[in-house]
Design a protein around this motif. Structure first.
Motif, mmCIF file in Angstrom:
data_model
loop_
_atom_site.group_PDB
_atom_site.id
_atom_site.type_symbol
_atom_site.label_atom_id
_atom_site.label_comp_id
_atom_site.label_asym_id
_atom_site.label_seq_id
_atom_site.Cartn_x
_atom_site.Cartn_y
_atom_site.Cartn_z
ATOM 1 N N ILE A 96 0.826 -1.152 0.023
ATOM 2 C CA ILE A 96 -0.141 -0.160 0.061
ATOM 3 C C ILE A 96 0.768 1.219 -0.001
ATOM 4 N N GLY A 97 2.256 1.139 -0.111
ATOM 5 C CA GLY A 97 3.036 2.226 -0.149
ATOM 6 C C GLY A 97 4.449 1.855 0.133
ATOM 7 N N ASP A 98 5.375 2.887 -0.193
ATOM 8 C CA ASP A 98 6.828 2.528 0.038
ATOM 9 C C ASP A 98 7.346 3.163 1.497
ATOM 10 N N TYR A 99 6.892 2.243 2.268
ATOM 11 C CA TYR A 99 7.001 2.280 3.842
ATOM 12 C C TYR A 99 6.878 0.982 4.517
ATOM 13 N N VAL A 100 7.288 0.760 5.681
ATOM 14 C CA VAL A 100 7.163 -0.660 6.457
ATOM 15 C C VAL A 100 6.200 -0.281 7.630
ATOM 16 N N LEU A 101 5.029 -1.181 7.647
ATOM 17 C CA LEU A 101 4.215 -1.314 8.782
ATOM 18 C C LEU A 101 4.791 -2.570 9.770
ATOM 19 N N SER A 102 4.199 -2.400 10.909
ATOM 20 C CA SER A 102 4.632 -3.851 11.730
ATOM 21 C C SER A 102 3.997 -5.041 11.319
ATOM 22 N N GLY A 103 3.028 -5.080 10.461
ATOM 23 C CA GLY A 103 2.354 -6.134 9.931
ATOM 24 C C GLY A 103 1.344 -5.848 8.956
ATOM 25 N N GLY A 104 0.966 -6.788 8.237
ATOM 26 C CA GLY A 104 0.147 -6.609 7.070
ATOM 27 C C GLY A 104 -1.399 -6.402 7.192
ATOM 28 N N GLU A 105 -1.911 -6.536 8.587
ATOM 29 C CA GLU A 105 -3.191 -6.242 8.660
ATOM 30 C C GLU A 105 -3.718 -4.745 8.447
ATOM 31 N N LEU A 106 -3.171 -3.878 8.684
ATOM 32 C CA LEU A 106 -3.709 -2.552 8.282
ATOM 33 C C LEU A 106 -3.596 -2.484 6.720
ATOM 34 N N GLY A 107 -2.528 -2.679 6.147
ATOM 35 C CA GLY A 107 -2.522 -2.897 4.769
ATOM 36 C C GLY A 107 -3.712 -4.068 4.021
ATOM 37 N N ALA A 108 -3.994 -4.872 4.478
ATOM 38 C CA ALA A 108 -5.173 -5.684 4.264
ATOM 39 C C ALA A 108 -6.574 -5.003 4.289
ATOM 40 N N ALA A 109 -6.653 -4.125 5.405
ATOM 41 C CA ALA A 109 -7.880 -3.652 5.635
ATOM 42 C C ALA A 109 -8.161 -2.500 4.590
ATOM 43 N N VAL A 110 -6.951 -1.994 4.365
ATOM 44 C CA VAL A 110 -7.281 -0.781 3.255
ATOM 45 C C VAL A 110 -7.367 -1.457 1.851
ATOM 46 N N LEU A 111 -6.682 -2.490 1.612
ATOM 47 C CA LEU A 111 -7.130 -3.373 0.289
ATOM 48 C C LEU A 111 -8.569 -3.744 0.328
#
Length: 224
Positions: free
Chosen positions: A132-147
């Motif tokens: 979801i962008g050129d940065y690192v989150l602590s996990g993929g959950e927030l990215g999955a919610a965005v998707l």
């Protein structure tokens, strides 16, 4: 549509699907979202899903075995169009990708954690990798919610006005034009007269011009 999300933190993902448009879509039966705790697919007494990486180095790696067990069980119940891995080095999510994914029937989303997953997961089990962008989150959950949000809002019947999504930014390669609502004048600032004219042909022309103007100013890269 059915979306199965594999995660080590299902509690982190619950709230987005318990409110707003996503909850309405689920309640109307337009989409099913199921959360699967990866720790339920382990054989060890600590429900461990990660281990040290071969060759040394900082950071733990998610093991292939529990991931394979979970995906295999899901695949034994139905066919999936995509098995998606949320990762910072995946293809960057955009509106075109969301449009395409919204046409699918069943998808699996795997949320990464720690230093990532064993490369064999990516080689053998994953069909699409998304960031979801050129940065690192602590996990993929927030990215999955965005998707999920980008996909679900496009499903027929989710939005009250189904043409709304078609006029969003990026749908035609441009940013959306400015929008206004009541009052027609606030602290001396008026709504553009054209929007009050009732001439819908000219209003559409104005919107197209403003969308192009905005894109040239804010996101000229979209016009290249």
């Amino acid at each position: 549509m059915r979306i199965d999300i594999i995660t080590v933190l299902p509690e982190l993902l619950k709230s987005p699907f318990e409110a707003s448009i996503l909850k309405r879509a689920i309640d109307k039966g337009l989409v099913e979202v199921h959360l699967h705790n990866l720790r339920d697919y382990t054989d060890n007494s600590y429900n461990q899903v990660d281990d040290y990486q071969f060759g040394g180095g900082a950071g733990m790696v998610m093991m292939i075995e529990p991931i394979d067990k979970c995906i295999s069980q899901l695949k034994s119940q139905r066919n999936y169009d995509e098995v998606i891995y949320m990762t910072p080095d995946g293809s960057t999510l955009n509106q075109k990708m969301a449009n395409s994914l919204s046409l699918l029937e069943n998808i699996i989303i795997l949320c990464g954690h720690y230093k990532g997953v064993d490369q064999r997961v990516r080689d053998l089990l994953i069909t699409k990798e998304i960031s979801i962008g050129d940065y690192v989150l602590s996990g993929g959950e927030l990215g999955a919610a965005v998707l999920c949000d980008t996909i679900i809002r496009l499903l027929p019947g989710v939005l009250n006005d189904e043409t709304s999504a078609l006029t969003d930014s990026f749908q035609d390669g441009l940013l959306a034009p400015p929008v206004y609502t009541r009052p027609a004048e606030y602290k001396g600032v008026k709504v553009p007269e054209i929007l009050l004219s009732g001439n819908f042909g000219k209003i559409e022309q104005w919107r197209e011009e403003k969308a192009l103007e905005r894109t040239e100013k804010l996101r000229p890269d979209l016009l290249q």
